[in-house]
Scaffold this active site. Structure first.
Site, PDB file in Angstrom:
ATOM      1  N   SER A 115       0.604  -1.162   0.099  1.00 43.59           N
ATOM      2  CA  SER A 115      -0.067  -0.082  -0.037  1.00 43.59           C
ATOM      3  C   SER A 115       0.889   1.297   0.077  1.00 43.59           C
ATOM      4  O   SER A 115       1.456   1.500  -0.895  1.00 43.59           O
ATOM      5  CB  SER A 115      -1.065  -0.046   1.134  1.00 43.59           C
ATOM      6  OG  SER A 115      -1.931   0.878   1.152  1.00 43.59           O
ATOM      7  N   GLU A 131     -10.036  -6.064  -4.270  1.00 48.73           N
ATOM      8  CA  GLU A 131      -8.901  -4.944  -3.664  1.00 48.73           C
ATOM      9  C   GLU A 131      -9.682  -3.559  -3.602  1.00 48.73           C
ATOM     10  O   GLU A 131     -10.587  -3.109  -4.216  1.00 48.73           O
ATOM     11  CB  GLU A 131      -7.837  -4.536  -4.845  1.00 48.73           C
ATOM     12  CG  GLU A 131      -6.537  -5.512  -4.836  1.00 48.73           C
ATOM     13  CD  GLU A 131      -5.780  -4.847  -3.555  1.00 48.73           C
ATOM     14  OE1 GLU A 131      -6.217  -3.945  -3.174  1.00 48.73           O
ATOM     15  OE2 GLU A 131      -4.583  -5.412  -3.526  1.00 48.73           O
ATOM     16  N   HIS A 147      -7.078  -6.034   0.348  1.00 51.43           N
ATOM     17  CA  HIS A 147      -5.993  -5.272   0.143  1.00 51.43           C
ATOM     18  C   HIS A 147      -4.754  -5.868   0.968  1.00 51.43           C
ATOM     19  O   HIS A 147      -3.338  -5.761   0.558  1.00 51.43           O
ATOM     20  CB  HIS A 147      -6.163  -3.887   0.850  1.00 51.43           C
ATOM     21  CG  HIS A 147      -5.247  -2.911   0.666  1.00 51.43           C
ATOM     22  ND1 HIS A 147      -4.863  -2.453  -0.620  1.00 51.43           N
ATOM     23  CD2 HIS A 147      -4.562  -1.828   1.551  1.00 51.43           C
ATOM     24  CE1 HIS A 147      -3.980  -1.323  -0.536  1.00 51.43           C
ATOM     25  NE2 HIS A 147      -3.999  -1.130   0.804  1.00 51.43           N
TER      26      HIS A 147
END
Length: 314
Positions: free
Chosen positions: A122, A259, A286
């Protein structure tokens, strides 16, 4: 009389376990090294303001490849120093992308790493992209986990998944609360929890849960905002679409099939980065390294093995 001795074989084993690094700015970072071998992997967590915990089993998972795994908590995160970000001067100096990119390079130097793999999840994936652009000569390979190269496409996607996941009345409620900035609204946070269970932490792992919230909230709020489905902080300006073609190291793009990040953007990135491979993890959100660990690690190990063996292809 001189005594000749054969030189001892070098063992590429760095100090194992936890070490506290003192940065040049005087702050301290928590770091941890696991595993033995000549391959080194440095892990960058997300958030910003998250921590290292989803990397904790990487040393065990990659042991058969001979990988030493290095992880750390970034400044302001749970296990490292917490600056007083209420001080405007401190906030201006340390709540910047440039600071955190420089921190990666300083950690690399202080850990003695070179010709290593860098993985970022991320927000950490954003730093990985920037590091590969600026310091790529130090890398064997880059692994970008659940992060694209701009925020506009991310915002479009999270708005779409919110409409797919929640009834129109709930979406309207969230939008009204966001317009008011009333982030503590109880019903709003319940809707955020529903979205998190669908697209962020699908497996809801108990192993890294805590009795209190360990997020570095000051850092997270400054860059992201209140939650993963709104962007009100500095990341709203994130866009390096015109730069990623300059990433020259072998690159793995790894995303969950469910996602917060748009897979269409990941597919474009795989075309724009000269030496890139895109893989997706079924039933992963995620945090797909937890949601479907066997597939995630199979992809990661294949990438490292291919680069090490000289068999990686785009």
């Amino acid at each position: 009389m001189l005594q000749w001795q054969y030189p001892k074989k070098a063992v590429n084993l760095m100090k194992q376990g936890t070490t506290i690094l003192t940065l040049d700015n005087g702050y301290h970072l928590w770091t941890n090294t696991q595993g033995t071998g000549d391959i080194h992997l440095l892990c960058l967590h997300g958030g910003p303001g998250g921590n290292h915990e989803y990397w904790e089993n990487f040393g065990e998972q990659l042991a058969d490849l001979g990988v030493q795994v290095h992880m750390y908590d970034q400044l302001g995160s749970w296990y490292s120093d917490q600056p007083d970000y209420s001080d405007p001067e401190i906030a201006a100096k340390y709540l910047t992308t440039d600071y955190f990119l420089g921190e990666v390079e300083e950690v690399r130097q202080k850990l003695g790493l070179d010709h290593f793999y860098l993985i970022g999840q991320s927000w950490g994936g954003a730093l990985t992209q920037l590091y590969a652009l600026k310091y790529g000569e130090h890398l064997k390979g880059a692994i970008i986990s659940s992060m694209i190269d701009n925020i506009d496409e991310y915002v479009d996607h999270v708005n779409y998944v919110r409409e797919e996941c929640l009834p129109p009345k709930a979406v309207k409620y969230m939008q009204d609360i966001e317009a008011k900035g009333n982030w503590q609204d109880e019903q709003y946070q319940k809707y955020v929890d529903v979205l998190n269970r669908s697209y962020v932490d699908r497996k809801q792992p108990p192993a890294i849960s805590h009795l209190i919230n360990t997020t570095g909230t000051a850092v997270y709020n400054a860059f992201q905002g209140d939650n993963e489905f709104v962007v009100t902080g500095k990341l709203k300006d994130w866009d390096i679409r015109d730069q990623i073609h300059n990433i020259t190291v072998p690159t793995l793009l790894t995303f969950g099939e469910h996602e917060t990040m748009p897979l269409r953007s990941a597919q474009r990135m795989a075309e724009d980065i000269p030496h890139a491979r895109l893989v997706t993890t079924p039933d992963g959100g995620h945090h797909h390294m937890i949601d479907n660990a066997p597939v995630y690690f199979a992809h990661l190990k294949q990438f490292i093995s291919d680069v090490e063996n000289g068999t990686f292809n785009d």
